[in-house]
Write an enzyme that holds these catalytic residues in place. Structure first.
Site, mmCIF file in Angstrom:
data_model
loop_
_atom_site.group_PDB
_atom_site.id
_atom_site.type_symbol
_atom_site.label_atom_id
_atom_site.label_comp_id
_atom_site.label_asym_id
_atom_site.label_seq_id
_atom_site.Cartn_x
_atom_site.Cartn_y
_atom_site.Cartn_z
ATOM 1 C CE LYS A 60 -1.645 1.570 4.096
ATOM 2 N NZ LYS A 60 -1.415 2.967 4.483
ATOM 3 C CG ASN A 61 2.242 2.781 3.609
ATOM 4 O OD1 ASN A 61 1.089 3.126 3.347
ATOM 5 N ND2 ASN A 61 2.664 2.540 4.844
ATOM 6 N NE ARG A 68 -7.090 4.713 5.442
ATOM 7 C CZ ARG A 68 -6.483 5.725 6.013
ATOM 8 N NH1 ARG A 68 -6.884 6.132 7.201
ATOM 9 N NH2 ARG A 68 -5.495 6.356 5.426
HETATM 10 N N1 EPU Z 1 6.776 14.179 10.970
HETATM 11 C C1 EPU Z 1 6.925 15.508 11.335
HETATM 12 N N2 EPU Z 1 6.959 16.441 10.345
HETATM 13 C C2 EPU Z 1 6.849 16.088 9.007
HETATM 14 C C3 EPU Z 1 6.708 14.723 8.654
HETATM 15 C C4 EPU Z 1 6.684 13.799 9.664
HETATM 16 O O1 EPU Z 1 7.027 15.845 12.514
HETATM 17 O O2 EPU Z 1 6.895 16.988 8.153
HETATM 18 C C5 EPU Z 1 6.741 13.163 12.054
HETATM 19 C C6 EPU Z 1 5.380 12.451 12.056
HETATM 20 O O3 EPU Z 1 4.409 13.196 12.769
HETATM 21 C C7 EPU Z 1 5.728 11.144 12.710
HETATM 22 C C8 EPU Z 1 7.155 10.865 12.201
HETATM 23 O O4 EPU Z 1 7.662 12.133 11.778
HETATM 24 O O5 EPU Z 1 5.747 11.282 14.091
HETATM 25 C C9 EPU Z 1 7.221 9.877 11.046
HETATM 26 O O6 EPU Z 1 6.493 10.342 9.945
HETATM 27 P P1 EPU Z 1 6.837 9.964 8.425
HETATM 28 O O7 EPU Z 1 6.778 11.222 7.630
HETATM 29 O O8 EPU Z 1 8.057 9.128 8.358
HETATM 30 O O9 EPU Z 1 5.570 9.063 8.064
HETATM 31 P P2 EPU Z 1 4.581 9.211 6.854
HETATM 32 O O10 EPU Z 1 5.303 9.373 5.585
HETATM 33 O O11 EPU Z 1 3.517 10.204 7.185
HETATM 34 C C10 EPU Z 1 4.563 6.633 6.366
HETATM 35 C C11 EPU Z 1 3.524 5.569 6.257
HETATM 36 C C12 EPU Z 1 2.957 5.250 7.626
HETATM 37 C C13 EPU Z 1 4.104 4.780 8.505
HETATM 38 C C14 EPU Z 1 5.188 5.869 8.568
HETATM 39 C C15 EPU Z 1 6.410 5.472 9.377
HETATM 40 C C16 EPU Z 1 2.653 6.017 4.030
HETATM 41 C C17 EPU Z 1 1.519 6.416 3.174
HETATM 42 N N3 EPU Z 1 2.470 6.030 5.352
HETATM 43 O O12 EPU Z 1 3.890 7.772 6.891
HETATM 44 O O13 EPU Z 1 2.029 4.187 7.448
HETATM 45 O O14 EPU Z 1 3.637 4.503 9.800
HETATM 46 O O15 EPU Z 1 5.618 6.189 7.219
HETATM 47 O O16 EPU Z 1 6.975 4.335 8.861
HETATM 48 O O17 EPU Z 1 3.712 5.647 3.527
HETATM 49 C C18 EPU Z 1 0.166 2.838 7.906
HETATM 50 O O18 EPU Z 1 0.352 2.292 6.804
HETATM 51 O O19 EPU Z 1 -0.612 2.370 8.790
HETATM 52 C C19 EPU Z 1 0.904 4.068 8.216
HETATM 53 C C20 EPU Z 1 0.530 4.924 9.153
#
Ligand code: EPU
Length: 422
Positions: A22-23, A400
């Site tokens: 998915k991701n 999802r």
């Molecule tokens: N963060 C910030 N500022 C930013 C971006 C992130 O503070 O600008 C913080 C977030 O709040 C969080 C941490 O950094 O506490 C990690 O966030 P990250 O940006 O790495 O995650 P993401 O890209 O929003 C993806 C996955 C998530 C997964 C995380 C961590 C996708 C679509 N989503 O999210 O997947 O948990 O990486 O590996 O790729 C799920 O599939 O259930 C899911 C939540």
């Protein structure tokens, strides 16, 4: 709303096919915005989040068609693009923010709604904004929307992220591939989904090196062309189904699974008393002799233990011999499944980012509520190991990220059914 009913029963035996990630797919689909030529993704998963991304891309002017049993997504973006990602779609799915980088790269401007928080944390966008600003974008927040523009186009730059954010790395990559000159991203995320995106962009003509390490170098090119790319295996779906025989006993082979996708998770399974064997077709998992043993887990960016498997691991450790401590270092509020597991007899204390799990001999079936995607599947896993019937409601979260969960678990002998609601 649909519910899932699980009846705890004996060991599971058979094979479970693992879908495309998915991701990864959610990051690959916006890459279509970077080229006028078609991008075809094979091994795409059939999930509601993928339908939401389809809806978003269509609203921007892309054409997305699903072919052959829904596993191939053909996307094309040759006409006029409307560079506005509306709040009504973005609020449904945070990954919508992944259109920001490609829209900026292709058009030089974009307006993307801020997603807001969600059940697992506040999830701000500052790291994305800093990364794209380093490439010359000017980004302003107005009325809940990020207004981004790069007059004269994006320029390659050296940028170090304050934290290895997955989404910000993806946005930076998709912006830098069409920027003028060389970009270097330091403290980049190393997740397999980033590697998959870099491979796809390279197949489209991008020049990228270092994906999978914490420094990625991108040499901007003038244009990208079409490509066909297979979506990498979903390591979180893989880890989730690996836990089914660990919880219930038996032996299950997860088809398409590879150790390299779940190495730190396998180390914890080994310590808990679960054996994992790599075969020619996937990963074979079975519980070693006796009861599951307690283990401590800390979630970290890849290659550390994934936050997306923390809830499911907690379901396993709820029945372990001894006390386990789970520390959540990625999301501040990702223990919403703990009180639901406690309704099933689990003994868990949550304090800040730490959950202490005192294993019990047996969980008991109960009515429980899914609060987010990974929480919902952890309750299903717990239900498989519980005495009696567990009813998990609000399973739209599950849809999802898990395709046909009741069919996949049913095929290896689990007693699980979906009850349709209004
Ligand atoms: N963060 C910030 N500022 C930013 C971006 C992130 O503070 O600008 C913080 C977030 O709040 C969080 C941490 O950094 O506490 C990690 O966030 P990250 O940006 O790495 O995650 P993401 O890209 O929003 C993806 C996955 C998530 C997964 C995380 C961590 C996708 C679509 N989503 O999210 O997947 O948990 O990486 O590996 O790729 C799920 O599939 O259930 C899911 C939540």
């Amino acid at each position: 709303m649909d519910s899932i009913i699980v009846r705890g029963n004996g060991p599971l035996h058979g094979q479970i096919p693992i879908a495309g990630a998915k991701n990864a797919c959610l990051a690959l689909m916006p890459a279509t915005l970077l080229s006028e030529e078609p991008l075809t993704l094979t091994n795409a998963p059939r999930l509601s989040d993928i339908r939401t991304m389809t809806e978003l891309l269509a609203s921007l002017g892309a054409e997305v068609t699903g072919l052959q049993d829904g596993k191939v997504l053909a996307t094309s973006c040759h006409g006029e693009i409307t560079p506005v990602a509306d709040y009504d779609i973005v609020r449904k799915m945070r990954a919508s923010n992944l259109v920001l980088g490609p829209l900026l790269a292709r058009l030089g401007h974009a307006v993307v709604s801020l997603p807001g928080g969600c059940a697992i944390g506040a999830r701000p966008m500052d790291i994305h904004i800093d990364a794209l600003s380093a490439l010359g974008a000017e980004i302003e927040l107005k009325d809940g929307y990020l207004h981004a523009q790069a007059l004269g186009g994006l320029r390659g730059a050296l940028h170090e992220m304050r934290f290895a954010s997955v989404g910000a790395t993806e946005n930076f990559l998709m912006a830098a591939v069409l920027a003028k000159g060389t970009s270097v991203l330091k403290n980049a995320a190393r997740e397999p989904e980033i590697v998959d995106l870099a491979r796809c962009l390279r197949a489209m003509g991008a020049e990228i090196e270092g994906e999978g390490s914490s420094t990625i170098t991108i040499q901007g090119v003038d244009r990208l062309h079409g490509a066909t790319h297979p979506v990498v295996t979903d390591r979180i779906e893989l880890g989730t189904y690996m836990l089914a025989p660990a919880i219930c006993g038996g032996e299950v082979e997860c088809l398409g699974g590879k150790i390299e996708l779940v190495e730190s998770f396998c180390e914890k399974l080994d310590a808990a008393g679960v054996s994992v064997e790599e075969t020619a077709t996937g990963l074979k998992v079975k519980r070693k002799n006796g009861r599951i043993r307690a283990v401590d887990v800390v979630t970290e960016p890849f290659p550390g233990f994934p936050t997306d498997l923390q809830a499911q691991m907690m379901a396993l450790l709820a029945t372990a011999e001894g006390t386990s401590v789970l520390e959540e270092k990625i999301f501040e509020n990702r223990f919403m499944h703990a009180p639901e597991l406690m309704r099933m007899g689990a003994r868990i204390e949550v304090q800040g980012g730490q959950a202490t799990v005192h294993g019990v001999e047996k969980l008991k079936g109960a009515r429980v509520m899914a609060t987010d995607l990974r929480a919902s599947v952890s309750l299903i896993l717990a239900g498989l190991a519980a005495e009696g019937e567990t009813v998990v409601s609000r399973v739209y979260h599950l849809d999802r990220g898990y395709e046909r969960v009741e069919e996949k678990l049913g095929a290896v002998g689990a007693k699980i059914e979906r009850v349709k609601g209004e």
